[in-house]
Design a protein around this motif. Structure first.
Motif, PDB file in Angstrom:
ATOM      1  N   GLY A 129      31.093  42.419  39.323  1.00  0.00           N
ATOM      2  CA  GLY A 129      31.251  43.650  40.091  1.00  0.00           C
ATOM      3  C   GLY A 129      30.912  44.877  39.278  1.00  0.00           C
ATOM      4  N   LYS A 180      37.968  38.719  44.132  1.00  0.00           N
ATOM      5  CA  LYS A 180      37.593  39.787  45.056  1.00  0.00           C
ATOM      6  C   LYS A 180      37.702  41.107  44.306  1.00  0.00           C
ATOM      7  CE  LYS A 180      38.962  37.661  49.453  1.00  0.00           C
ATOM      8  NZ  LYS A 180      39.834  37.792  50.652  1.00  0.00           N
ATOM      9  N   LEU A 181      36.636  41.879  44.305  1.00  0.00           N
ATOM     10  CA  LEU A 181      36.636  43.157  43.594  1.00  0.00           C
ATOM     11  C   LEU A 181      37.683  44.097  44.176  1.00  0.00           C
ATOM     12  CD1 LEU A 181      35.257  44.765  41.329  1.00  0.00           C
ATOM     13  CD2 LEU A 181      33.619  45.590  43.025  1.00  0.00           C
ATOM     14  N   SER A 182      37.870  44.060  45.492  1.00  0.00           N
ATOM     15  CA  SER A 182      38.856  44.928  46.141  1.00  0.00           C
ATOM     16  C   SER A 182      40.276  44.593  45.659  1.00  0.00           C
ATOM     17  CB  SER A 182      38.770  44.799  47.661  1.00  0.00           C
ATOM     18  OG  SER A 182      38.956  43.448  48.061  1.00  0.00           O
ATOM     19  N   GLN A 183      40.558  43.300  45.475  1.00  0.00           N
ATOM     20  CA  GLN A 183      41.877  42.896  44.998  1.00  0.00           C
ATOM     21  C   GLN A 183      42.058  43.256  43.527  1.00  0.00           C
ATOM     22  OE1 GLN A 183      44.389  41.597  46.997  1.00  0.00           O
ATOM     23  NE2 GLN A 183      45.586  42.122  45.163  1.00  0.00           N
ATOM     24  N   TYR A 184      40.983  43.128  42.771  1.00  0.00           N
ATOM     25  CA  TYR A 184      41.003  43.511  41.358  1.00  0.00           C
ATOM     26  C   TYR A 184      41.390  44.980  41.218  1.00  0.00           C
ATOM     27  CZ  TYR A 184      39.213  43.790  36.520  1.00  0.00           C
ATOM     28  OH  TYR A 184      39.077  43.968  35.157  1.00  0.00           O
ATOM     29  N   ASP A 185      40.847  45.809  42.095  1.00  0.00           N
ATOM     30  CA  ASP A 185      41.172  47.228  42.107  1.00  0.00           C
ATOM     31  C   ASP A 185      42.610  47.441  42.565  1.00  0.00           C
ATOM     32  OD1 ASP A 185      40.995  50.013  42.098  1.00  0.00           O
ATOM     33  OD2 ASP A 185      40.056  50.093  44.072  1.00  0.00           O
ATOM     34  N   ALA A 186      43.007  46.747  43.635  1.00  0.00           N
ATOM     35  CA  ALA A 186      44.364  46.899  44.169  1.00  0.00           C
ATOM     36  C   ALA A 186      45.424  46.483  43.155  1.00  0.00           C
ATOM     37  CB  ALA A 186      44.519  46.065  45.451  1.00  0.00           C
ATOM     38  N   ASP A 187      45.070  45.575  42.265  1.00  0.00           N
ATOM     39  CA  ASP A 187      46.003  45.111  41.232  1.00  0.00           C
ATOM     40  C   ASP A 187      46.113  46.100  40.070  1.00  0.00           C
ATOM     41  OD1 ASP A 187      46.596  42.819  42.619  1.00  0.00           O
ATOM     42  OD2 ASP A 187      45.197  41.547  41.518  1.00  0.00           O
ATOM     43  N   ALA A 221      31.895  49.106  39.203  1.00  0.00           N
ATOM     44  CA  ALA A 221      32.804  50.112  39.738  1.00  0.00           C
ATOM     45  C   ALA A 221      32.571  51.448  39.051  1.00  0.00           C
ATOM     46  CB  ALA A 221      34.253  49.678  39.543  1.00  0.00           C
ATOM     47  N   GLN A 253      34.389  54.955  38.177  1.00  0.00           N
ATOM     48  CA  GLN A 253      35.665  55.641  38.074  1.00  0.00           C
ATOM     49  C   GLN A 253      35.414  56.987  37.414  1.00  0.00           C
ATOM     50  OE1 GLN A 253      38.746  54.212  35.263  1.00  0.00           O
ATOM     51  NE2 GLN A 253      40.109  54.101  37.042  1.00  0.00           N
TER      52      GLN A 253
END
Length: 318
Positions: free
Chosen positions: A192, A237-244, A194, A196
């Motif tokens: 992924g 999942k990249l979205s879960q990686y971020d949410a974590d 990202a 920031q």
């Protein structure tokens, strides 16, 4: 399947070259050569140059021979095979996409879209008369909540290799340095990308490991996309990686956060909550806030930033 004839291949190559010759500006043979490579067409530079010579004889293409490398463009009065005519609204959308999304697009796609971006700029130029759309670009901006910083330097060659490996699901060999300035090398699965603030991060899985890490792309000093593909981990999942909270230097540990904050400093939390289950109890001189959040260094820095305007902080692990 039978192979394409050499005539078919020549026609296909000529067609792809014609599609990429702009009308509003010049392009060189080397630039066309790179654009074709991005979409998987491998030809040597001399072949592209010979095709351009032939196309100039049969189409209304102007070759600027005042200096080398020569530049090529369609005659502005020619119908040619220029890109479809953009409306002012489409040009505005593309201009905004180029400004804010360009770093998150695969390099091969940005290269193939370059002609559209150039046409969009031309469409919004003062000579085209799209004044309302052109002025809109001056009326909108994405602003940072933190201190503004200049973006770090990233090698275009390195980013191209990373982008290709990520797009094609290919293993990537990298040399990089960590925050301690220690040089490292690794074989990784790129999973992924990202953004920031002004920084770009590569999320990857190191060879021999089953967890993911983030590497700041500006710290990568060398990158080579291999010819070997890998199967993306089905549990990632990249979205879960971020949410974590992994981009906030956390490990995904959820906690119940409770703190008091002055009304002046905490009013924004009544408008933009920390979480969906956030509750605020209004006291005489402060708010008492409770929310389920991911524990991370970023959260700690955020709380510390309020200094004496935040107190009685409690963390309860879940």
């Amino acid at each position: 399947m039978p192979k394409k004839s050499s005539t078919q291949e020549s026609l296909a190559l000529a067609f792809e070259i014609l599609k990429r010759i702009p009308k509003s500006h010049q392009i060189t043979a080397r630039q066309l050569h790179q654009h074709l490579q991005y979409i998987g067409i491998e030809r040597d530079l001399r072949t592209i140059q010979r095709n351009l010579e032939m196309l100039c004889e049969h189409f209304d293409i102007i070759r600027d021979e005042r200096s080398k490398p020569y530049g090529y463009r369609w005659n502005k009065s020619s119908e040619g095979m220029a890109l479809p005519k953009l409306s002012a609204q489409e040009a505005l959308l593309l201009s905004l996409a180029e400004e804010y999304l360009i770093k998150l697009l695969p390099v091969n796609i940005t290269a193939s879209l370059d002609g559209f971006f150039q046409e969009a700029k031309s469409k919004l130029s003062p000579t085209e008369g799209s004044s309302k759309e052109r002025e809109w670009l001056k009326k909108v901006r994405v602003v940072s909540e933190a201190q503004s910083l200049l973006p770090p330097n990233i090698s275009s060659e390195i980013f191209s290799s990373i982008s290709e490996a990520l797009y094609q699901d290919r293993l990537l060999t990298i040399n990089y340095y960590n925050v301690k300035q220690e040089s490292k090398s690794a074989l990784v699965m790129p999973l992924g990308l990202a953004q920031q603030g002004q920084r770009l991060y590569l999320v990857c899985r190191f060879d021999g490991y089953d967890n993911e890490r983030s590497i700041a792309i500006h710290r990568i000093t060398k990158a080579h996309a291999s010819t070997f593909n890998f199967e993306r981990p089905k549990d990632f999942k990249l979205s879960q990686y971020d949410a974590d909270g992994r981009f906030g230097f956390g490990e995904g540990q959820k906690c119940q956060l409770e703190f008091s904050i002055t009304k002046r400093a905490g009013f924004h939390l009544t408008e933009t909550a920390l979480s969906t289950d956030q509750t605020i109890t209004v006291k005489e001189d402060c708010y008492r806030v409770t929310a389920t959040v991911t524990q991370s260094k970023q959260l700690e820095r955020w709380l510390n930033g309020f200094e004496d305007q935040v107190w009685d902080i409690k963390f309860k692990e879940l």
